[in-house]
Write a protein that holds these residues in place. Structure first.
Motif, PDB file in Angstrom:
ATOM      1  N   ASP A  48      -4.876  65.672 -14.170  1.00 52.06           N
ATOM      2  CA  ASP A  48      -3.589  66.328 -14.417  1.00 52.06           C
ATOM      3  C   ASP A  48      -2.407  65.608 -13.755  1.00 52.06           C
ATOM      4  O   ASP A  48      -1.254  65.953 -13.990  1.00 52.06           O
ATOM      5  CB  ASP A  48      -3.627  67.799 -14.011  1.00 52.06           C
ATOM      6  CG  ASP A  48      -3.889  68.015 -12.532  1.00 52.06           C
ATOM      7  OD1 ASP A  48      -4.253  67.059 -11.820  1.00 52.06           O
ATOM      8  OD2 ASP A  48      -3.735  69.173 -12.088  1.00 52.06           O
ATOM      9  N   MET A  49      -2.676  64.580 -12.955  1.00 56.62           N
ATOM     10  CA  MET A  49      -1.626  63.787 -12.317  1.00 56.62           C
ATOM     11  C   MET A  49      -1.538  62.367 -12.890  1.00 56.62           C
ATOM     12  O   MET A  49      -0.734  61.569 -12.432  1.00 56.62           O
ATOM     13  CB  MET A  49      -1.877  63.713 -10.800  1.00 56.62           C
ATOM     14  CG  MET A  49      -1.897  65.046 -10.096  1.00 56.62           C
ATOM     15  SD  MET A  49      -0.298  65.871 -10.129  1.00 56.62           S
ATOM     16  CE  MET A  49       0.637  64.783  -9.083  1.00 56.62           C
ATOM     17  N   LEU A  50      -2.367  62.065 -13.884  1.00 55.39           N
ATOM     18  CA  LEU A  50      -2.461  60.718 -14.431  1.00 55.39           C
ATOM     19  C   LEU A  50      -1.107  60.214 -14.930  1.00 55.39           C
ATOM     20  O   LEU A  50      -0.671  59.114 -14.559  1.00 55.39           O
ATOM     21  CB  LEU A  50      -3.501  60.681 -15.543  1.00 55.39           C
ATOM     22  CG  LEU A  50      -3.791  59.312 -16.153  1.00 55.39           C
ATOM     23  CD1 LEU A  50      -5.268  59.195 -16.468  1.00 55.39           C
ATOM     24  CD2 LEU A  50      -2.977  59.061 -17.382  1.00 55.39           C
ATOM     25  N   GLU A  51      -0.427  60.987 -15.750  1.00 52.61           N
ATOM     26  CA  GLU A  51       0.848  60.531 -16.306  1.00 52.61           C
ATOM     27  C   GLU A  51       1.907  60.354 -15.219  1.00 52.61           C
ATOM     28  O   GLU A  51       2.647  59.364 -15.228  1.00 52.61           O
ATOM     29  CB  GLU A  51       1.329  61.486 -17.392  1.00 52.61           C
ATOM     30  CG  GLU A  51       0.460  61.425 -18.633  1.00 52.61           C
ATOM     31  CD  GLU A  51       0.905  62.367 -19.713  1.00 52.61           C
ATOM     32  OE1 GLU A  51       1.223  61.864 -20.808  1.00 52.61           O
ATOM     33  OE2 GLU A  51       0.950  63.590 -19.478  1.00 52.61           O
ATOM     34  N   GLN A  52       1.956  61.272 -14.288  1.00 50.90           N
ATOM     35  CA  GLN A  52       2.928  61.169 -13.204  1.00 50.90           C
ATOM     36  C   GLN A  52       2.694  59.906 -12.375  1.00 50.90           C
ATOM     37  O   GLN A  52       3.630  59.170 -12.060  1.00 50.90           O
ATOM     38  CB  GLN A  52       2.864  62.401 -12.303  1.00 50.90           C
ATOM     39  CG  GLN A  52       3.818  62.329 -11.126  1.00 50.90           C
ATOM     40  CD  GLN A  52       3.700  63.529 -10.205  1.00 50.90           C
ATOM     41  OE1 GLN A  52       3.318  64.614 -10.620  1.00 50.90           O
ATOM     42  NE2 GLN A  52       4.036  63.337  -8.936  1.00 50.90           N
TER      43      GLN A  52
END
Length: 155
Positions: A120-124
């Motif tokens: 859930d933090m990959l794009e950030q």
């Protein structure tokens, strides 16, 4: 920042499907998917149960140099459509975490950029890395097996 998710090029996928050799000079191995954990690096979707897939050694770099890692990947044995590069690919939502690593314009690792990131933090995290002037692209790999998934660039 807009991200682009870049899969294995069509030309590479077609060459391998037509009997081309992998990064180690071997013919790809053909298997049948059980539907679990067989992510195709061309369409960036899992190979469905009962469908044929290839296992091969892949080097996602334009040249052979010390940082050009080679490793095992899967891909559909039959033609599949390359993904929409603007959408988060399904294979990047199938694990709880991924290894991200930044590379410079010469495809060399930018030290200090590698790390395991929750899905859930990959794009950030990709955006943070690509905001650095030294980072041209980010490679996404399996956090468990270090297998290459795809490359991310800023659009």
């Amino acid at each position: 920042m807009t991200l682009r998710y870049i899969a294995m090029p069509d030309m590479d996928a077609e060459r391998l499907r037509q009997g081309g050799r992998d990064a180690y000079g071997n013919l790809p191995e053909k298997h049948i998917s059980d539907g679990m954990g067989v992510p195709c690096r061309h369409c960036l979707r899992n190979v469905e149960q009962g469908r044929a897939y290839l296992i091969l050694a892949y080097r996602p770099f334009s040249s052979v140099q010390p940082y050009a890692e080679t490793g095992p990947i899967f891909m559909h044995a039959e033609a599949c459509r390359a993904p929409d590069e603007s959408l988060l690919p399904p294979i990047l939502t199938s694990s709880k975490d991924y290894l991200l690593r930044g590379y410079d314009a010469n495809e060399r690792i930018v030290y200090g950029t590698g790390g395991v990131v929750p899905a859930d933090m990959l794009e950030q995290r990709a955006e943070e890395l690509l905001a650095r002037s030294a980072v041209s692209s980010v490679h996404v790999r399996s956090a468990k097996n270090n297998c290459y998934q795809c490359r991310i660039e800023a659009a």
